[in-house]
Write a protein that holds these residues in place. Structure first.
Motif, PDB file in Angstrom:
ATOM      1  N   THR A  20       0.836  -1.206   0.000  1.00 15.22           N
ATOM      2  CA  THR A  20       0.000   0.000   0.000  1.00 15.22           C
ATOM      3  C   THR A  20       0.857   1.236   0.000  1.00 15.22           C
ATOM      4  N   ASN A  21       0.262   2.321  -0.476  1.00 15.16           N
ATOM      5  CA  ASN A  21       0.899   3.625  -0.435  1.00 15.16           C
ATOM      6  C   ASN A  21       0.833   4.142   0.994  1.00 15.16           C
ATOM      7  N   GLU A  22       1.988   4.466   1.569  1.00 12.16           N
ATOM      8  CA  GLU A  22       2.018   4.929   2.948  1.00 12.16           C
ATOM      9  C   GLU A  22       1.305   6.260   3.130  1.00 12.16           C
ATOM     10  N   VAL A  26      -1.098  -0.830  -4.074  1.00 15.01           N
ATOM     11  CA  VAL A  26      -0.265  -0.776  -5.271  1.00 15.01           C
ATOM     12  C   VAL A  26      -0.757  -1.858  -6.222  1.00 15.01           C
ATOM     13  N   VAL A  27      -1.259  -1.465  -7.382  1.00 16.82           N
ATOM     14  CA  VAL A  27      -1.826  -2.406  -8.360  1.00 16.82           C
ATOM     15  C   VAL A  27      -0.935  -2.375  -9.595  1.00 16.82           C
ATOM     16  N   ALA A  28      -0.211  -3.457  -9.813  1.00 16.90           N
ATOM     17  CA  ALA A  28       0.766  -3.484 -10.903  1.00 16.90           C
ATOM     18  C   ALA A  28       0.129  -3.735 -12.257  1.00 16.90           C
ATOM     19  N   ASP A  72       3.493   7.146  -7.727  1.00 17.21           N
ATOM     20  CA  ASP A  72       2.751   5.886  -7.696  1.00 17.21           C
ATOM     21  C   ASP A  72       3.361   4.865  -8.647  1.00 17.21           C
ATOM     22  N   ILE A  73       3.780   5.301  -9.832  1.00 20.24           N
ATOM     23  CA  ILE A  73       4.421   4.383 -10.770  1.00 20.24           C
ATOM     24  C   ILE A  73       5.738   3.873 -10.188  1.00 20.24           C
ATOM     25  N   GLY A  74       6.434   4.741  -9.488  1.00 27.39           N
ATOM     26  CA  GLY A  74       7.675   4.336  -8.850  1.00 27.39           C
ATOM     27  C   GLY A  74       7.468   3.253  -7.802  1.00 27.39           C
ATOM     28  N   ARG A  75       6.292   3.213  -7.179  1.00 26.36           N
ATOM     29  CA  ARG A  75       5.985   2.164  -6.188  1.00 26.36           C
ATOM     30  C   ARG A  75       5.532   0.859  -6.842  1.00 26.36           C
ATOM     31  N   GLY A  76       5.347   0.904  -8.181  1.00 28.29           N
ATOM     32  CA  GLY A  76       4.937  -0.305  -8.887  1.00 28.29           C
ATOM     33  C   GLY A  76       3.518  -0.275  -9.393  1.00 28.29           C
ATOM     34  N   THR A  77       2.802   0.825  -9.215  1.00 28.38           N
ATOM     35  CA  THR A  77       1.419   0.930  -9.673  1.00 28.38           C
ATOM     36  C   THR A  77       1.367   1.140 -11.186  1.00 28.38           C
ATOM     37  N   HIS A  78       0.403   0.508 -11.822  1.00 25.78           N
ATOM     38  CA  HIS A  78       0.208   0.694 -13.259  1.00 25.78           C
ATOM     39  C   HIS A  78      -0.140   2.159 -13.549  1.00 25.78           C
ATOM     40  N   ARG A  79       0.305   2.657 -14.715  1.00 27.05           N
ATOM     41  CA  ARG A  79       0.124   4.076 -15.029  1.00 27.05           C
ATOM     42  C   ARG A  79      -1.345   4.493 -15.036  1.00 27.05           C
ATOM     43  N   TYR A  80      -2.216   3.603 -15.519  1.00 21.46           N
ATOM     44  CA  TYR A  80      -3.656   3.917 -15.530  1.00 21.46           C
ATOM     45  C   TYR A  80      -4.181   4.062 -14.102  1.00 21.46           C
ATOM     46  N   GLU A  84      -1.427  -7.081   3.770  1.00 24.38           N
ATOM     47  CA  GLU A  84      -2.716  -7.669   3.409  1.00 24.38           C
ATOM     48  C   GLU A  84      -2.817  -7.896   1.911  1.00 24.38           C
ATOM     49  N   SER A  85      -3.644  -8.851   1.565  1.00 22.74           N
ATOM     50  CA  SER A  85      -3.893  -9.135   0.150  1.00 22.74           C
ATOM     51  C   SER A  85      -4.853  -8.104  -0.421  1.00 22.74           C
ATOM     52  N   PRO A  86      -4.959  -8.015  -1.754  1.00 21.31           N
ATOM     53  CA  PRO A  86      -5.933  -7.096  -2.346  1.00 21.31           C
ATOM     54  C   PRO A  86      -7.339  -7.351  -1.857  1.00 21.31           C
ATOM     55  N   ASP A  87      -7.705  -8.647  -1.699  1.00 23.06           N
ATOM     56  CA  ASP A  87      -9.047  -8.940  -1.197  1.00 23.06           C
ATOM     57  C   ASP A  87      -9.199  -8.441   0.221  1.00 23.06           C
ATOM     58  N   GLY A  88      -8.155  -8.655   1.021  1.00 21.15           N
ATOM     59  CA  GLY A  88      -8.213  -8.150   2.387  1.00 21.15           C
ATOM     60  C   GLY A  88      -8.314  -6.652   2.411  1.00 21.15           C
ATOM     61  N   GLU A  89      -7.609  -6.021   1.467  1.00 23.33           N
ATOM     62  CA  GLU A  89      -7.662  -4.548   1.419  1.00 23.33           C
ATOM     63  C   GLU A  89      -9.069  -4.088   1.042  1.00 23.33           C
TER      64      GLU A  89
END
Length: 824
Positions: free
Chosen positions: A5-7, A13-15, A326-334, A812-817
């Protein structure tokens, strides 16, 4: 798959774009990002269409639009304008003989050609044009047989020695030396009154075309041994319009500087180009809408596109920075684009609304040229809401940023690593914060003392809109030093019943006011039907000096007034019911105009009757006096409305009066220091400089909004002021510093503009951009240290617990999030 997650705000973070829930987010976000292609195509078509209209935008100005319409002075002038020929818009053309005096056949022939060509220029009020070649300018004398007179240059003139001798004799006995002929008789003047509307075409006077025609005449005949000097509103506007065209080159410099600084920060070419592109799209849309709404680009509104571009770069850089992190943390650009839209859309919208308020309050000033500026700028800000808050994130969702730039951004954003975080974080310590607030209070106090000396109106002779060494100001200096009557005319309008000028009491009161005005410092001389009738009364009695007086006999007055009308038809109307008293001023400084206004008002209060009125004002100096009064009344009122609106917008955004104080106090200090700087630089408050403070407040609040929005989110999640401020510094604070420097560097290029008021605006805006940035980065955390310590938080857990909570959240997992968010 494990998600982090973003702190900053706990967003996962969704790649991969496929792993992102497109139905998340508010309705506006879903409508925008789920229809990206359609929006981009619509923007492209709209840009092409508005670009076409922008290319047809007219560059011009208007004498009428410079007047404060609700001013009693202007209303009096407009009500009697038909009877006040020559006291409105006019130019003075002085033709100087560089090889001798005016009694030279070659010089007189050149003067005749210049006179004839000027006479034919569209927009000239030919009935009231004056020069020694115009038949309306006559000599008059009294002989044993009665009055005798004729044209200054008779029909029998042929250039011979006898003809030249006759011209010299006519000039010397006509009393025009010092007005239409120079004191040293080495030059003569062509007085050219202008019509605001061309009678032939019905269109407004094209000042650029008029000035170009004068320039052609000047360059054509200065090769024949003469030097031509031109002054007047039309020539001034012409010079300003030509200066505007040169100023457009500074737009290129500003864009290049902004792009270079942002590129140096991001090291990403494509995202930098997108920020610049979206800002240029906003400028194109704004200019296109201006043309559709029938606005023109004048010397005062030419700076608006610069400001719209600067504001667009400011907001665009924030969006680009958020997506990059956000992209630097691994998040997809969209996904990164949508996250940034969520975080910063409200702050950006509030900031742009504050900018719009800064422009909109200018419409309180009842001067059409300023209202046009306010409306065109408001259009530009409305456009930015779409191009920079919506279009830019969409485009970045396609292109993203380079991976190297993103990783570099993340590395510099690691906790405790960024130089801004290390250096500026100390201002949340009570000891440092106290020192900052003491220094800020001292600067504000000193600024208030200096700003108390701020003057209204022009502080220099000539045209302060242009530089002292400009051609116009050199021409003005020549004419002022060689002619007894200046171009700064202040006219008092005397009104009454028909044939009032045959009344002895009316002439006597007019003569008394003239005497009072001549005694004022800064008044060269005066003229009116009353003072002229003294001369013609004497002429009717064999020129006897004892008859240089006003006569009680209406028949004597009738003869004198008729002779006045024959030689000076502009001195009253056909009904003898409206007559000006013209004061020729040494300059148009605010102090000179104020003295004249106060003297006339005091006189009118004592000497007005039910029928006879002494009204203010006409003449270019009279209109300027009205403008100064309007600016004086609008100056503080405008600031009051700006701050009121900004405070309201900040309160709606922050929902905390303490946060509002933290955001607004630095702006107030900057406003005070800006006015102090105007005093130190010798800049008065007038139509050209009045918008600066309002614009500085509206644009300057952007910094605090972006910084405090993130800081308060952190505090409401449980962080203390120091930690929350450091997080805000890393996310938006470093871009605040970047944009402050970028905008200041861009607008400071205006300091080299040939148009002085644009140079002044560049210096003042650069100062306000920098000081607002410093206020946001140093004064805001210092105030927050004491005012925001008790900010409402979602949790009161200690720092150790917060760390454990953040670590657990990150595992946590995405589902948990999703479940956690659902529970929240």
């Amino acid at each position: 798959m494990v998600a982090t997650t973003n702190e900053l705000d706990g967003m996962p973070v969704v790649a991969s774009r496929e792993d992102f829930d497109k139905t998340s987010g508010v309705l506006l976000e879903r409508m925008i990002f789920n229809n990206r292609f359609l929006l981009v195509m619509a923007c492209l078509l709209l840009t092409l269409l508005l670009g076409y209209f922008a290319s047809r935008l007219e560059i011009n100005a208007s004498f009428e639009k410079m007047m404060p319409q609700s001013s009693p002075f202007v209303q009096n002038y407009r009500a009697n304008a038909a009877s006040l020929k020559g006291l409105g818009n006019s130019v003075r053309i002085v033709v100087e003989n560089t090889k001798g005096d005016i009694y030279d056949p070659a010089y007189l022939e050149v003067l005749r050609k210049v006179n004839d060509e000027v006479f034919l220029i569209p927009g000239v009020d030919r009935s009231f044009m004056k020069s020694i070649w115009m038949p309306v300018v006559r000599w008059t004398e009294i002989t044993e047989e009665g009055y005798k007179g004729g044209a200054m240059i008779p029909d029998t003139y042929n250039g011979s020695a006898e003809s030249i001798k006759a011209v010299r004799f006519n000039v010397n006995r006509s009393g025009i030396v010092g007005s239409l002929v120079a004191n040293d008789q080495k030059s003569s003047m062509i007085f050219v009154p202008l019509l605001e509307t061309d009678n032939a075409t019905g269109k407004a006077l094209d000042y650029r075309a008029f000035s170009d025609q004068l320039s052609q005449i000047r360059s054509k005949y200065e090769k024949e041994g003469v030097r031509i000097h031109v002054i007047g509103f039309a020539q001034l506007v012409g010079d300003l319009i030509h200066g505007m065209i040169e100023v457009f080159t500074y737009f290129i410099f500003a864009a290049a500087i902004a792009m270079a600084i942002i590129l140096l920060y991001t090291r990403c070419i494509r995202s930098t180009l997108l920020v610049i592109l979206c800002s240029l799209v906003a400028v194109t849309w704004q200019l296109g809408f201006m043309q559709l709404f029938k606005f023109v680009l004048d010397p005062y509104s030419v700076l608006v596109p610069f400001l719209i571009f600067a504001i667009g770069v400011s907001h665009g850089a924030q969006k680009m920075n958020g997506i990059m992190q956000d992209i630097g943390r691994g998040t997809h650009r969209y996904v990164a684009a949508r996250y940034t839209f969520r975080r910063l859309f409200l702050a950006g919208l509030t900031a742009l609304l504050a900018d719009a308020v800064g422009f909109a309050v200018l419409s309180l000033i009842d001067i059409p040229v300023i209202r046009s500026l306010a409306l065109s700028a408001s259009i530009g800000v409305a456009v930015l809401i779409f191009t920079n808050l919506i279009l830019l994130p969409i485009l970045l969702s396609y292109t993203g940023v380079s991976s190297k730039a993103a990783l570099r951004s993340m590395k510099s954003s690691e906790a405790g690593q960024h130089p801004l975080e290390l250096w500026l974080g100390r201002f949340t310590q009570p000891r440092w914060a106290t020192a900052v607030l003491v220094i800020t209070a001292a600067l504000a106090a000193a600024g208030l003392v200096i700003a108390s000396q701020l003057k209204i109106g022009d502080l220099d002779a000539g045209a302060p809109e242009l530089r002292p060494d400009s051609k116009y100001n050199k021409d003005n200096a020549y004419i002022t030093s060689h002619y007894r009557l200046s171009s700064d005319q202040f006219a008092v309008i005397v009104t009454g019943p028909d044939d009032m000028l045959l009344n002895y009491e009316t002439l006597l009161e007019m003569d008394r006011l003239e005497e009072e005005l001549r005694d004022l410092p800064g008044v060269q001389t005066t003229v009116s039907a009353a003072s002229l009738s003294r001369q013609y009364t004497s002429a009717g009695f064999e020129g006897s000096e004892k008859w240089i007086t006003l006569n009680r006999d209406p028949y004597v007055n009738y003869d004198a007034i008729n002779y006045v009308y024959d030689s000076n038809p502009e001195m009253f109307n056909n009904q003898r019911s409206v007559a000006p008293i013209i004061a020729f001023l040494a300059d148009h400084k605010a102090e000179t105009l104020t003295r004249v206004v106060q003297t006339v008002e005091a006189f009118a209060k004592k000497h007005d009757t039910a029928e006879r009125k002494f009204l203010l004002a006409a003449g270019n100096a009279g209109i300027e006096a009205a403008t100064n009064i309007a600016v004086t009344h609008a100056n503080r009122t405008m600031l009051l409305y700006v701050y009121g609106a900004v405070i309201l917008l900040c309160f709606i955004t922050f929902r905390s009066w303490r946060a509002v104080v933290v955001a607004v106090v630095p702006l107030m200090v900057t406003s005070i220091l800006c006015e102090a700087l105007m005093v130190l630089l010798g800049i008065g408050v007038k139509v050209a400089t009045l918008p600066v403070t309002a614009l500085g407040v509206g644009i300057g609040v952007d910094y605090a909004l972006y910084l405090l929005t993130v800081q308060l989110v952190q505090q409401r999640q449980g962080l203390a002021v120091p930690e929350a401020y450091r997080a805000a510094l890393v996310f938006t604070g470093k871009v605040v510093a970047l944009i402050g420097v970028t905008l200041a560097a861009a607008v400071i290029t205006w300091a080299w503009s040939p148009i002085k008021f644009q140079a002044n605006m560049g210096i003042l805006l650069a100062f306000m951009f920098l000081w607002n940035m410093i206020g946001a980065l140093i004064v805001v955390p210092s105030l927050a240290t004491f005012l925001l310590r008790s900010a409402t938080t979602k949790s009161a857990m200690p720092i150790d617990a917060q760390v454990e909570w953040a670590r657990a959240l990150a595992q946590e997992s995405p589902d948990g999030e999703d479940a956690k968010r659902s529970q929240a």
